[in-house]
Structure formats: structure tokens, C-alpha cells
Design a protein around this motif. Sequence first.
Motif, PDB file in Angstrom:
ATOM      1  N   LEU A   1       0.808  -1.215   0.000  1.00  0.00           N
ATOM      2  CA  LEU A   1       0.000   0.000   0.000  1.00  0.00           C
ATOM      3  C   LEU A   1       0.844   1.269   0.000  1.00  0.00           C
ATOM      4  CD1 LEU A   1      -2.821  -0.920   2.551  1.00  0.00           C
ATOM      5  CD2 LEU A   1      -3.043  -0.717   0.072  1.00  0.00           C
ATOM      6  N   GLY A   2       2.041   1.194   0.588  1.00  0.00           N
ATOM      7  CA  GLY A   2       2.869   2.387   0.697  1.00  0.00           C
ATOM      8  C   GLY A   2       3.842   2.598  -0.442  1.00  0.00           C
ATOM      9  N   GLU A   3       3.917   1.649  -1.386  1.00  0.00           N
ATOM     10  CA  GLU A   3       4.955   1.726  -2.414  1.00  0.00           C
ATOM     11  C   GLU A   3       4.838   2.977  -3.273  1.00  0.00           C
ATOM     12  OE1 GLU A   3       6.223  -0.656  -6.452  1.00  0.00           O
ATOM     13  OE2 GLU A   3       5.682  -1.833  -4.688  1.00  0.00           O
ATOM     14  N   GLN A   4       3.634   3.285  -3.728  1.00  0.00           N
ATOM     15  CA  GLN A   4       3.469   4.433  -4.622  1.00  0.00           C
ATOM     16  C   GLN A   4       3.774   5.737  -3.891  1.00  0.00           C
ATOM     17  OE1 GLN A   4      -0.427   4.864  -6.454  1.00  0.00           O
ATOM     18  NE2 GLN A   4       0.533   5.660  -8.306  1.00  0.00           N
ATOM     19  N   ARG A   5       3.306   5.840  -2.630  1.00  0.00           N
ATOM     20  CA  ARG A   5       3.567   7.057  -1.861  1.00  0.00           C
ATOM     21  C   ARG A   5       5.054   7.255  -1.629  1.00  0.00           C
ATOM     22  NH1 ARG A   5       1.597   5.502   2.530  1.00  0.00           N
ATOM     23  NH2 ARG A   5       3.550   5.128   3.637  1.00  0.00           N
ATOM     24  N   MET A   6       5.740   6.184  -1.208  1.00  0.00           N
ATOM     25  CA  MET A   6       7.159   6.299  -0.922  1.00  0.00           C
ATOM     26  C   MET A   6       7.978   6.523  -2.183  1.00  0.00           C
ATOM     27  SD  MET A   6       7.909   6.450   2.167  1.00  0.00           S
ATOM     28  CE  MET A   6       7.121   6.250   3.755  1.00  0.00           C
ATOM     29  N   SER A   7       7.575   5.888  -3.273  1.00  0.00           N
ATOM     30  CA  SER A   7       8.294   6.099  -4.532  1.00  0.00           C
ATOM     31  C   SER A   7       8.203   7.554  -4.955  1.00  0.00           C
ATOM     32  CB  SER A   7       7.725   5.191  -5.625  1.00  0.00           C
ATOM     33  OG  SER A   7       8.440   5.350  -6.826  1.00  0.00           O
ATOM     34  N   GLY A   8       7.033   8.166  -4.766  1.00  0.00           N
ATOM     35  CA  GLY A   8       6.887   9.579  -5.097  1.00  0.00           C
ATOM     36  C   GLY A   8       7.704  10.466  -4.176  1.00  0.00           C
ATOM     37  N   THR A   9       7.728  10.111  -2.883  1.00  0.00           N
ATOM     38  CA  THR A   9       8.495  10.893  -1.916  1.00  0.00           C
ATOM     39  C   THR A   9       9.983  10.850  -2.221  1.00  0.00           C
ATOM     40  OG1 THR A   9       6.852  10.524  -0.172  1.00  0.00           O
ATOM     41  CG2 THR A   9       9.077  11.136   0.529  1.00  0.00           C
ATOM     42  N   PHE A  10      10.515   9.642  -2.415  1.00  0.00           N
ATOM     43  CA  PHE A  10      11.948   9.493  -2.634  1.00  0.00           C
ATOM     44  C   PHE A  10      12.356   9.908  -4.042  1.00  0.00           C
ATOM     45  CE2 PHE A  10      11.510   6.056   0.736  1.00  0.00           C
ATOM     46  CZ  PHE A  10      11.989   6.861   1.733  1.00  0.00           C
ATOM     47  N   GLY A  11      11.456   9.714  -5.001  1.00  0.00           N
ATOM     48  CA  GLY A  11      11.800  10.044  -6.382  1.00  0.00           C
ATOM     49  C   GLY A  11      11.922  11.528  -6.641  1.00  0.00           C
ATOM     50  N   GLY A  12      11.337  12.365  -5.766  1.00  0.00           N
ATOM     51  CA  GLY A  12      11.358  13.802  -5.989  1.00  0.00           C
ATOM     52  C   GLY A  12      12.461  14.538  -5.268  1.00  0.00           C
ATOM     53  N   ARG A  13      13.521  13.849  -4.860  1.00  0.00           N
ATOM     54  CA  ARG A  13      14.562  14.480  -4.045  1.00  0.00           C
ATOM     55  C   ARG A  13      15.913  14.465  -4.760  1.00  0.00           C
ATOM     56  NH1 ARG A  13      13.672  13.863   2.112  1.00  0.00           N
ATOM     57  NH2 ARG A  13      13.587  16.096   1.818  1.00  0.00           N
ATOM     58  N   THR A  14      15.866  14.762  -6.045  1.00  0.00           N
ATOM     59  CA  THR A  14      17.074  14.670  -6.872  1.00  0.00           C
ATOM     60  C   THR A  14      18.193  15.569  -6.374  1.00  0.00           C
ATOM     61  OG1 THR A  14      15.714  14.123  -8.790  1.00  0.00           O
ATOM     62  CG2 THR A  14      17.954  14.901  -9.217  1.00  0.00           C
ATOM     63  N   THR A  15      17.874  16.792  -5.967  1.00  0.00           N
ATOM     64  CA  THR A  15      18.910  17.725  -5.505  1.00  0.00           C
ATOM     65  C   THR A  15      19.637  17.168  -4.298  1.00  0.00           C
ATOM     66  OG1 THR A  15      17.667  19.627  -6.342  1.00  0.00           O
ATOM     67  CG2 THR A  15      19.354  20.063  -4.679  1.00  0.00           C
ATOM     68  N   MET A  16      18.901  16.579  -3.364  1.00  0.00           N
ATOM     69  CA  MET A  16      19.515  15.983  -2.179  1.00  0.00           C
ATOM     70  C   MET A  16      20.433  14.821  -2.577  1.00  0.00           C
ATOM     71  SD  MET A  16      17.636  14.299   1.151  1.00  0.00           S
ATOM     72  CE  MET A  16      17.054  12.875   0.214  1.00  0.00           C
ATOM     73  N   TYR A  17      19.980  13.988  -3.502  1.00  0.00           N
ATOM     74  CA  TYR A  17      20.794  12.847  -3.919  1.00  0.00           C
ATOM     75  C   TYR A  17      22.072  13.299  -4.617  1.00  0.00           C
ATOM     76  CZ  TYR A  17      16.436  10.264  -3.099  1.00  0.00           C
ATOM     77  OH  TYR A  17      15.310   9.729  -2.550  1.00  0.00           O
ATOM     78  N   ARG A  18      21.967  14.336  -5.435  1.00  0.00           N
ATOM     79  CA  ARG A  18      23.162  14.843  -6.094  1.00  0.00           C
ATOM     80  C   ARG A  18      24.164  15.365  -5.056  1.00  0.00           C
ATOM     81  NH1 ARG A  18      23.217  16.203 -11.504  1.00  0.00           N
ATOM     82  NH2 ARG A  18      24.544  17.975 -10.990  1.00  0.00           N
ATOM     83  N   GLY A  19      23.664  16.026  -4.026  1.00  0.00           N
ATOM     84  CA  GLY A  19      24.543  16.520  -2.968  1.00  0.00           C
ATOM     85  C   GLY A  19      25.276  15.392  -2.268  1.00  0.00           C
ATOM     86  N   ARG A  20      24.597  14.283  -2.074  1.00  0.00           N
ATOM     87  CA  ARG A  20      25.254  13.133  -1.438  1.00  0.00           C
ATOM     88  C   ARG A  20      26.369  12.596  -2.322  1.00  0.00           C
ATOM     89  NH1 ARG A  20      19.845   9.833   0.650  1.00  0.00           N
ATOM     90  NH2 ARG A  20      19.408  11.153   2.479  1.00  0.00           N
TER      91      ARG A  20
ATOM     92  N   GLU B   1      25.310  20.182   5.524  1.00  0.00           N
ATOM     93  CA  GLU B   1      24.947  19.682   4.198  1.00  0.00           C
ATOM     94  C   GLU B   1      23.868  18.604   4.231  1.00  0.00           C
ATOM     95  OE1 GLU B   1      27.901  20.061   5.458  1.00  0.00           O
ATOM     96  OE2 GLU B   1      29.233  21.131   4.091  1.00  0.00           O
ATOM     97  N   PRO B   2      23.911  17.633   5.145  1.00  0.00           N
ATOM     98  CA  PRO B   2      22.874  16.591   5.128  1.00  0.00           C
ATOM     99  C   PRO B   2      21.580  16.980   5.827  1.00  0.00           C
ATOM    100  CG  PRO B   2      24.511  16.060   6.786  1.00  0.00           C
ATOM    101  CD  PRO B   2      25.027  17.266   6.052  1.00  0.00           C
ATOM    102  N   HIS B   3      21.521  18.164   6.418  1.00  0.00           N
ATOM    103  CA  HIS B   3      20.287  18.593   7.088  1.00  0.00           C
ATOM    104  C   HIS B   3      19.144  18.656   6.086  1.00  0.00           C
ATOM    105  CE1 HIS B   3      17.513  20.735   9.670  1.00  0.00           C
ATOM    106  NE2 HIS B   3      17.396  21.682   8.757  1.00  0.00           N
ATOM    107  N   ASP B   4      18.047  18.007   6.432  1.00  0.00           N
ATOM    108  CA  ASP B   4      16.860  17.989   5.572  1.00  0.00           C
ATOM    109  C   ASP B   4      15.836  18.953   6.184  1.00  0.00           C
ATOM    110  OD1 ASP B   4      14.960  17.365   3.716  1.00  0.00           O
ATOM    111  OD2 ASP B   4      14.593  15.322   4.411  1.00  0.00           O
ATOM    112  N   PRO B   5      15.543  20.080   5.519  1.00  0.00           N
ATOM    113  CA  PRO B   5      14.736  21.134   6.154  1.00  0.00           C
ATOM    114  C   PRO B   5      13.239  20.828   6.170  1.00  0.00           C
ATOM    115  CG  PRO B   5      15.308  21.789   3.925  1.00  0.00           C
ATOM    116  CD  PRO B   5      16.015  20.482   4.171  1.00  0.00           C
ATOM    117  N   VAL B   6      12.865  19.842   6.981  1.00  0.00           N
ATOM    118  CA  VAL B   6      11.450  19.448   7.059  1.00  0.00           C
ATOM    119  C   VAL B   6      10.971  19.284   8.500  1.00  0.00           C
ATOM    120  CG1 VAL B   6      11.513  18.272   4.822  1.00  0.00           C
ATOM    121  CG2 VAL B   6      11.997  16.974   6.913  1.00  0.00           C
TER     122      VAL B   6
END
Length: 355
Positions: free
Chosen positions: A95-114, A274-279
Amino acid sequence: MSDPSKNSERTAALRSAYQADLAAGTDRFFAPRRSTCPWCASARLTTRLRTIDLLQHKPGQFTLDRCTDCGHTFQNPRLTDEGLEFYYRDFYDGLGEQRMSGTFGGRTTMYRGRAEAMAPHDPNPKNWLDVGTGHGHFCEAARTVLPGTAFDGLDFTDGAELAAREGRVEHAYRGAFPDLAPELAARYDVVSMFHYLEHSTDPDRELRAAHEVVRPGGHLLIEVPDPESRYARLLGRWWLPWLQPQHLHLIPVGNLRRRLTELGFTVIAEQHAEPHDPVDLLAAVWLALDHTAPRDDAPWLPEPPGGFRRALRTALLLAGVPALLTATLLDRFAVRPLSHRLGLSNAYRLVARHE
């Protein structure tokens, strides 16, 4: 976008299985309570937090203890394998796959920073293993930073296999990292663990596996929540990185640095800003609103909510929109530039070289 009617059908189909699981109670999901710290073996423990599942709202009470000698914070009593299966089910998959895929898939800037965090230490790694890769979104983004690097993914769920099918990783390994480490010995220039160790039942075993898999001269890149963040105290149970019941261990940076050194690594970089996630504030407001409002439908509820409760939930969440917007602005524009200086960074990152 997901089809609400299909989600309702899936929820209804799963309800009987969840109700059967819960009929026997939740006590069997927990191991016996520890009397000593799993990191340093001290018996000087204090309760840091008591909370519930604030994200999925599955039943159960969870306690985090803190060692007063080394500062290690851990779930006590810890979930058993049966408990982990129950609380992870339908969170990242199902049930959570689509929600989590959308959440993680939209964080390209954070992934590039890593990925860029490795550039000063190895600008052209030949191969990179991402442990706890999930659906492989980090690897997909990192390839744009390091186009000459081959990225592989490892996860104990079927996320790694999905990542391979989608072309986000070249090779997918499914299973427990320590069990797979012998066949991957000294194979990788870089091993990364982004928000992975806190989910592990035995972080020390994971670190030893990393030491086996990183070739001499290669690097280990770790990012985890920071239990010493001031937000952890200020926001209490509403601090998202507590993430109960999934997060089993929260490790102070000093502890992790010392253990890496003992294993034969040299820590060559430590980052907090740098790894601080502002949420933090946004997540705290959302968790409080979601907790206050009537429950949304889920298969672990005995029955779906009626029309009145659904309408009341919608009204309460809409009333909270101004608070959510204010929290977002504060997170991104007021706190983020000063997060490390104020001690509010919610994560830290270490780069360690295998000597």
C-alpha cells in the motif's frame, strides 16, 4: 496518480489478514527488554521517549532508551523479526509503495549533494554499492554527477530488484548486507549507507560488513539522523527522525567515529549542515494534525471510517494548511541557513577511508 477506488479495494482485501495478526495482540512483536546498552554494554540507561506509530498508526507502544555513558539511543524493547515484518509491511511496499516512490523520487537535488560529497576524496570511483538503496533513486541521480561510475544497489526488500528493472542500478542484491558481504569482499571503491544504519538490528555488524566490502583505499559514506540535534529535544515525539517503530538505533557522531577508527577506517570528513533535511517543523505540524484528526482508512483498523469521520478529517487537515505553509517557510528560509550553527541539523554525514 493512484486510483482511490483501487486503494479502497486493496485495503479491504488486506483487512482480514491484519485483523488475524492483531487478534493475538502485539506483545509477540517485541523482544525481551535489555538492561544494558547495545553499543557500550553500560547498565546506565534512561528513558528518552515513549511514543506510538505516528505515521501508519499501527497499534503498539514504543520506547527509546538512552545510555547515559555513551549517549547511544535505541528502541527498548526492540522489535522481533516478526514485529519488523508487521510494522514494515505496507510502509515501503504494498500500500505504501506508490507514496514512498513519489516521496523518494522527488529528491534529486539531495541525492546529487550526497554524490558530490565524495568528489573531494575520490572524484572518479569505478564502482559504488548503495546499501539500503530502496528503489534506487539515489543511484539514478548520482549517475548524473559521476557518469563514469557503475552503481549497484542492495536492499533486503524487493526495492533493489525494482531499481534494476527500472535501470537505476546495474546490479541488484537482495538480502541482509552482512550475509552478502563475503561474496562482495573488496569489490567496491565506495559503499554508501544513507539513512540505513538506524534501521539495522545490529549496526556494528553492518559496519564490519562495510569494512569487508570496501577495497583498501576505498571509502565508506554514511548518513544517519543525529540524536544530538536540539530539535530532538524541542519537538519531542513530533521529531520525524525518531520514526518509530522503524528506527532501532540512533548513534551520536562521536560513537560512530570511534567505532570506524577501531575497525580500520580513517574518518576524513564530517558534515552536519549539508545533510540537514529542512522538514522538521513541517513534519511536526503534519504529524500533530494527522494524529489529532480521525484516522484515514487502513487495513489494520477493524473497519473503515464512516462518512462523518472522513469529512471531519478533511476539515481538520484543511484548517491546518496555514500552519503547514508557515512551517515550510520557517524550515527552508529561517532555519536551514543556520541549522548547524544553532545545533538543529537533523542528520550528519561521515566519509571514512579504508586504510
